[in-house]
Scaffold this motif. Sequence first.
Motif, PDB file in Angstrom:
ATOM      1  N   ILE B 168       1.010  -1.172   0.025  1.00 30.68           N
ATOM      2  CA  ILE B 168      -0.112  -0.051  -0.025  1.00 30.68           C
ATOM      3  C   ILE B 168       0.757   1.140   0.044  1.00 30.68           C
ATOM      4  O   ILE B 168       0.412   2.246  -0.917  1.00 30.68           O
ATOM      5  CB  ILE B 168      -0.819  -0.024   1.289  1.00 30.68           C
ATOM      6  CG1 ILE B 168      -1.833  -1.220   1.205  1.00 30.68           C
ATOM      7  CG2 ILE B 168      -1.609   1.286   1.269  1.00 30.68           C
ATOM      8  CD1 ILE B 168      -2.763  -1.322   0.116  1.00 30.68           C
ATOM      9  N   LEU B 169       2.118   1.304   0.909  1.00 25.49           N
ATOM     10  CA  LEU B 169       2.879   2.537   0.880  1.00 25.49           C
ATOM     11  C   LEU B 169       3.548   2.582  -0.587  1.00 25.49           C
ATOM     12  O   LEU B 169       3.654   3.757  -1.052  1.00 25.49           O
ATOM     13  CB  LEU B 169       3.816   2.238   1.758  1.00 25.49           C
ATOM     14  CG  LEU B 169       3.179   2.284   3.479  1.00 25.49           C
ATOM     15  CD1 LEU B 169       4.313   2.049   4.404  1.00 25.49           C
ATOM     16  CD2 LEU B 169       2.584   3.702   3.700  1.00 25.49           C
ATOM     17  N   THR B 170       3.941   1.522  -1.256  1.00 20.23           N
ATOM     18  CA  THR B 170       4.404   1.463  -2.470  1.00 20.23           C
ATOM     19  C   THR B 170       3.497   2.125  -3.225  1.00 20.23           C
ATOM     20  O   THR B 170       3.957   3.039  -4.201  1.00 20.23           O
ATOM     21  CB  THR B 170       4.815   0.141  -3.039  1.00 20.23           C
ATOM     22  OG1 THR B 170       5.848  -0.552  -1.940  1.00 20.23           O
ATOM     23  CG2 THR B 170       5.811   0.392  -4.021  1.00 20.23           C
ATOM     24  N   GLY B 171       2.242   1.752  -3.171  1.00 15.94           N
ATOM     25  CA  GLY B 171       1.396   2.320  -4.092  1.00 15.94           C
ATOM     26  C   GLY B 171       0.993   3.920  -4.013  1.00 15.94           C
ATOM     27  O   GLY B 171       1.025   4.583  -4.976  1.00 15.94           O
ATOM     28  N   ILE B 172       1.072   4.354  -2.577  1.00 16.38           N
ATOM     29  CA  ILE B 172       0.976   5.712  -2.272  1.00 16.38           C
ATOM     30  C   ILE B 172       2.228   6.525  -3.101  1.00 16.38           C
ATOM     31  O   ILE B 172       1.929   7.403  -3.765  1.00 16.38           O
ATOM     32  CB  ILE B 172       1.032   6.053  -0.902  1.00 16.38           C
ATOM     33  CG1 ILE B 172      -0.133   5.519  -0.275  1.00 16.38           C
ATOM     34  CG2 ILE B 172       1.308   7.629  -0.714  1.00 16.38           C
ATOM     35  CD1 ILE B 172      -0.279   5.179   1.368  1.00 16.38           C
ATOM     36  N   ALA B 173       3.319   5.887  -2.953  1.00 16.15           N
ATOM     37  CA  ALA B 173       4.585   6.524  -3.548  1.00 16.15           C
ATOM     38  C   ALA B 173       4.398   6.635  -5.055  1.00 16.15           C
ATOM     39  O   ALA B 173       4.503   7.773  -5.432  1.00 16.15           O
ATOM     40  CB  ALA B 173       5.808   6.006  -3.140  1.00 16.15           C
ATOM     41  N   VAL B 174       3.820   5.430  -5.552  1.00 17.04           N
ATOM     42  CA  VAL B 174       3.914   5.648  -7.013  1.00 17.04           C
ATOM     43  C   VAL B 174       2.761   6.264  -7.543  1.00 17.04           C
ATOM     44  O   VAL B 174       3.109   7.106  -8.433  1.00 17.04           O
ATOM     45  CB  VAL B 174       3.613   4.018  -7.617  1.00 17.04           C
ATOM     46  CG1 VAL B 174       3.135   4.242  -9.065  1.00 17.04           C
ATOM     47  CG2 VAL B 174       5.134   3.357  -7.288  1.00 17.04           C
ATOM     48  N   ASN B 175       1.588   6.340  -6.835  1.00 16.46           N
ATOM     49  CA  ASN B 175       0.584   7.334  -7.293  1.00 16.46           C
ATOM     50  C   ASN B 175       0.951   8.747  -7.196  1.00 16.46           C
ATOM     51  O   ASN B 175       0.515   9.413  -8.036  1.00 16.46           O
ATOM     52  CB  ASN B 175      -0.714   7.025  -6.303  1.00 16.46           C
ATOM     53  CG  ASN B 175      -1.543   5.720  -7.055  1.00 16.46           C
ATOM     54  OD1 ASN B 175      -1.814   5.833  -8.086  1.00 16.46           O
ATOM     55  ND2 ASN B 175      -1.978   5.047  -6.170  1.00 16.46           N
ATOM     56  N   ALA B 176       1.626   8.987  -6.279  1.00 17.74           N
ATOM     57  CA  ALA B 176       2.059  10.403  -5.856  1.00 17.74           C
ATOM     58  C   ALA B 176       3.051  10.918  -7.244  1.00 17.74           C
ATOM     59  O   ALA B 176       2.996  12.018  -7.793  1.00 17.74           O
ATOM     60  CB  ALA B 176       2.811  10.616  -4.582  1.00 17.74           C
ATOM     61  N   PHE B 177       3.910  10.004  -7.274  1.00 20.95           N
ATOM     62  CA  PHE B 177       4.870  10.223  -8.547  1.00 20.95           C
ATOM     63  C   PHE B 177       4.077  10.430  -9.777  1.00 20.95           C
ATOM     64  O   PHE B 177       4.354  11.229 -10.553  1.00 20.95           O
ATOM     65  CB  PHE B 177       5.831   9.063  -8.355  1.00 20.95           C
ATOM     66  CG  PHE B 177       7.112   9.439  -9.469  1.00 20.95           C
ATOM     67  CD1 PHE B 177       7.841  10.596  -9.275  1.00 20.95           C
ATOM     68  CD2 PHE B 177       7.273   8.655 -10.480  1.00 20.95           C
ATOM     69  CE1 PHE B 177       9.020  10.906 -10.069  1.00 20.95           C
ATOM     70  CE2 PHE B 177       8.526   8.978 -11.261  1.00 20.95           C
ATOM     71  CZ  PHE B 177       9.246  10.089 -11.052  1.00 20.95           C
TER      72      PHE B 177
END
Lengths: 310, 355
Positions: B168-177
Motif C-alpha cells: 500500500i505504501l509503495t502504491g501511495i508513492a507510485v501514485n504520488a509520482f
Amino acid sequence: MSTITRGRALRGLFAVRGRELPVPVAPGDVVAEARDLRVRLGRRDVLGGPAGGPGGGVDLVVRAGEVLVLVGPNGAGKSTLLAALAADLDTTGTSGRVQIGDRPAHDWSAPELALRRAVLPQAATLSFPFPVEEVVRMGRAPWAGTAAADEDDAAVADAMAATEVTEFARRPFSALSGGERARVALARVLAQRAPLLLLDEPTAALDLRHQELVLRVCRARATAGDAVVVVLHDLGLAAAHADRAAVLHEGRVVADGPPAEVFGGELLSRVYRQPVEVFPHPRTGTPLVIPMRTGRVRTVSGGHGAEGDR
Amino acid sequence: MTATTTAPVRESQPRGATWLLTAALLGALLLLALLSAGLGAYDIPLGDVLSSLQHRLGIGGAALDRVPESVLWNVRLPRVVLALLVGASLGCAGALMQGVFGNPLAEPGVIGISAGAAVGAVASIALGLSFLGNWTVTVCAFVSGLLTVLLVYAMSRSGGRTEVVTLILTGIAVNAFAGALIGLSIFFADNAQISQITFWQLGSLAQATWPKVLAVLPCALLGLAVAPFYARKLDLLALGERPARHLGVDVERLRVVLVLVVALLTAAAVAVAGIITFVGLLVPHLLRMANGPGHRFLVPGSALGGALVLVAGDLAARTVAAPAELPLGVLTALFGSPFFFWLLRRTRRRQGGWA
C-alpha cells in the motif's frame, strides 16, 4: 525421453512432453546425496566452512527406506542442508555436489524435481483462504497429466487420514490453529507421494500426540520404501524414531549413525553447549536425552505441593 | 473422462455452484449490455435493439430508422463493447495481480499501475506524439504501465513475500509520482490537450468509437486468453514461492508472464478509458467470497464480473444525472471505496487476518 506415451486423449494433449517420471528404487539405494558441500549465504559460511578451509565440506547420503534425522543447535545449518537436498539453493555461494536420483540436483527441471522430492517448509503460510482439502490436493499438482493422476483422490484422502485432518477438510486453512495448519501442510507433502521427503521441523507446533503421529507417519513412509529426512529439535523423538541421525555443529556433520551410537552425552553437551545426560529407557532401551539440572527439584515441588494440598 | 466420473460426491456440489454462478454472471451481463444499448438520452426499446442486432447478423430482424440505427451502432454499441472489454481487462488484471503478489489488496488502481499507464497516455497527448498513429496512446500507456508494474514489484517484495503495508505504501508513492508527472504534462499542455488529459484522469467511456474498440481489442483479448492457463499455478503460488517451486512451478517464468499480462490488460483499459479504480479489487474479492479462492474460476470469473460492473457503471454514469454525464472513474471510486472498507473489515473479522 517421454514415458507418457499412452496418455488419454484430452490429458495427453496438455501433458508436458519430455518429463521423466521417477523410477522405483530398492530399499537402501541412495536417493539423494551431498558431497563436499559448502554453502555461503551473504557473508556467512553456513555449511562446510570457508572454501579451501580445513576439512572437507558436508557429506551426507540419503537412502531409500530410511528415516534420517538432522539434529543440532540453532544456526548449525540443518535447514540449509535440507534446502540444498531440495535443490532450493542457487549456485552462487554453493560449491560441492548435490545429487537427487541419478543426476545433479540442478540438472532436473522444476516439474521433474516435484516428482522426486517433497518439501515441508518450517512455516506454513497461505495467501488466500483455500479450504483444507484443496490445500492438500495442491500436493497432487506435479502428477497432473500422468497416469498417476488417477490416484489423486486416494492420495489426498490417505494423506488427510494419516495426519488426522479429515474432520476439517472443508474449513478454510486460515481458520485453523498453528498445529492444525502444520498438519495440513504435512498432508499436502504426503499427498505428493514423492520418493524423497524433506521435512523441516514438522513437529515444532504440535502437541505430544501429534508429534508421535508425525514421526510414525515418517516411519511408515520409510517402511514403504521412501527416503525421509527430518529436521528435529526433540532428541528423544529423534532417538525413538530415526534409523540414522546426523548431528550438525557449526555447519559440519560431526556425527552420523544410528541414534544409539551417535547420541553420546559428551558429544551432545559440547555441540549444544549445555550439559546433558543420556541414559537408556528402562523398558525399551532407546536413549533418553535430558539436560543436566541442578537439584532444586525437590524444594520447588515440595514447597508448592504442601501449600496446595492443605 | 474417468477422473470426472469417479470423483467423490463432495466435489460435485461446489462445481455445480461454480457453473451456476458463471451462468448467472453471463446472463446478467447479456441483459445489462442489451439494456445499456437501449437506454440513454435517446431511448431505443429493447425489441428494436434485438431486431437491429439480428438484422446486422443476417438472422432476420429489420434495420431501424436512420436516427436510432445511427445512435445504436455509432454511439451506444461501441461504448457498450468498450465497457465490456475494459471491465473484463480490469477485473482479470485484478485477480491476476492479487494472485501474483499473494495479496488480496493488490489492484492496478490501488498500487498505481493505472496511474503509471495514464502517465504514458497523458505524456503522449501533451507532447503531441503520433509515431504509431491510432496506436500511439495505447503503446505509450502499455510501456509506462509495464515499467510501473516492474517498479512496484521490485520495491514491494522482500523475502519472497509482499507485506500489505509495503504494498500500500509503495502504491501511495507510485501514485504520488505518477500524479506529479501527469500534473507536469498538464502544465506543458495547451487547452485542447488539457481537456483530453482531464478525461484520462477521471476515467470515462464517453469517447468510445469503433476504432478505439479495435485499438484495445488485441491487447485485451490476448491478455484475457492467456490468463486462464495460469490459474492452476496461481493456486499453487498461494502456498508461497518455495512451496510452489517444490510442486514444479517455474515461479520466475510465471511471474514474468503474468506481470506482462497484467500490464497488457491494464494498459489496454487505461489507454481508452482512463483511470478506473476499484473494479479489479472489488470483483475478485466478491467472487472469492461467493465461490472460494480457486483461480480456475476466479480469473475468468473476474473478467465476467468486471465487465458486468463496468457496463452497469457506465449505464449509471450516463443516466443518473442526465443530460449531464458523470465520469465513470469517479463513480466507481465513489462506490468502490466505502464498499472496500466494509469488505476489508468483514473479511478480516471472518478469517482472523489476511495471511
